[in-house]
Design a protein around this motif. Sequence first.
Motif: not given
Lengths: 145, 361, 191
Positions: C165-167, C159, C169, C162-163
């Motif tokens: 790897s996200q661009p 988890r 904000l 995954e968090a």
Amino acid sequence: MSSFSLFGTSLKNLFSKPATKMYPAKPFEPFEATRGHVSIDIEKCILCGLCHRSCPVGAITVVREDKSWSIDALRCITCNDCVSRCPVSCLTMEVQYMPIAIGESISTFVKPEPKEEPEVEAEAGSEEEAELEAETEVEAEAEPE
Amino acid sequence: MSERTVIPFGPQHPVLPEPIHLDLVMEDERVVQAIPQLGFIHRGLERLVKTRDYMHFVYVTERICGICSFGHSYGYSQTIERLMGIEVPMRAEYLRVIWFELSRIHSHLLWMGLAADSFGYENLFYQCWRLRERVLDIFEKTTGGRVILSACNVGGVNYDIDNSELAGISQIIQKLKRDAKPLIKALVKDRSIKDRLVGSGYLSQEDAVKLSIVGPFARASGVEEDIRMFGVGGYGELAEFKPQTSTQGDNYARVAVRCNELLQSCDIICEMIDKIPDGPICEKPKGNPPEAQGIGRVEQPRGEVVYYVKGNGTRFLERFRIRTPTSQNVAGMVQLLQGCELSEVPLNILTIDPCISCTER
Amino acid sequence: MSGTSKSPWIIHYDGSSCNGCDIEVLACLTPMYDVERFGVINTGNPKHADVFLITGAVNERNIGVVKQIYSQMLEPKVVVACGACACSGGIFHDCYNVIGGVDKAIPVDVYVPGCAVRPEALIDAVVAGLGALEEKRAALELASSYEAKELAKAAEQERLAEAASQPLLEEPAKTEEQTDIDINADEEPGE
């Protein structure tokens, strides 16, 4: 010695049989009059609904259309009121206590359809008679009817 | 002036059989004030007269309190019989007295066990409750239930006891009296128990009268009042009846008064069994209670109970009210707790024999 | 069979009952029925107890107390509702102050009918409760076992990855305006 006043009782308890009822090892021994649970002889029941109306806790439900009589064991207080009021004495108070439950505990009894007894007997009789006739009097079949 | 702390006592406590909450305002080890909070058992059953008719309401009155169960159904039946003018057969009156006195024996033995447990004498707790099982066996043999009897009804009683069984019960009670005497001696003559009980929890006679205390709590402070001496119902047939009293007014006197009452009840039962007449056991009531009021009083193991009923011509009563003994005695209990030490609080509460479920109904 | 089921400790509370079932619960401890031969002790401390014996149709004031005792007990725990009032409200089910049975306040594992409940039925109920206790203990052990912990750790790492790897904000452009607070400004918030 006044400070050991239970000496006599202790000595008696030491040398006599223990008072314990040893329940799971020995079976439960009720008296004749013990009030345990209510059971019904559903064939005698006339579905009058007196027990339904008189039950102080509302444990009994009688549905005339379905011909069913049911009792909620978790509500029954074994007061004996339904047993004493039943006009045909189809209810009895048994001595065995109600079993423990994990969820609901409602027992339903449905009155069976009455058997057509006179016809059944006549058929059985005529079958026997027919067998007898077949075995003994073969000539009877030739007789004109 | 030393600092005051407030210790909450109850509603869940190993020594309390029932939930009651007390806020004990303490200065070091002494209780300065005890503020009771009731309300944990109030079920509102007086309102059930609107939905259960006067014959079925007996089942509700039996379940006001499980220890004083027969007494409540007896008092209620007596009050409705007075209201409707029903004459109860004599055999039923004798049977009612027998079951009521058996109920008193079982209640006092229960209380003796709990009081002994509260000051650490666990063996006596077990011995008293073991003796009490003999009384519960008599209840089960004659009525079918150990605790809730369902024996008393408006107009008489539901079950009969035949004379041979009554003779057997008389034998059992005489043996129980002989076996209870060593237990009572252990409680009353023992030096260390006397050190604990004598002098503590004192209530004077003037305070007992001023606070309207009833039952053995008042009789131990010298107030000679017992409803049974007025001879209502089967009690009028006794040769003589004298209430057991004491003038000391402390915890020891209360224990002694209850033990004497236990032995007196054994004698009453044997006397009633000798004299019981033959006859019917129930007179079925006809019609509904009239538009009138009725009052009845009985002497429960904990004190005097007053029943008030009001009828309105239908089969449902208009109003039903009970005044139970513990609702009077709570005031006395709060007075006893003032000035005592924290470790004496459980004993002082149990010594008045509280029955909170009767109080709060 | 674990040690707890060989010697369960009980705590008893009277939840607005008439005392009939309570004196039968206490009668179980006395020499006639004697549950102490099974290792059962009546304790007053919820944190020491495994089985909660509760009697009475609970009233509005008692709900809080019952829930508090239940929450103070440690897992695994079993609740036994003793008597007709605790199972369904009994004869008081339509009283104004009664909620109608213990299962409306806390989850119940075993129901024991009767008015007043028989000591033999209580012994049956405690024995049945021990079965439920064993199952709960097994479930707890599984949840806290090594494999379960490893699985939970792996899931947590996934988890987080995954968090990550996200661009990110876009942060609002606040730093320039916020740090340049003019302490000599005459503007007041109200104006």
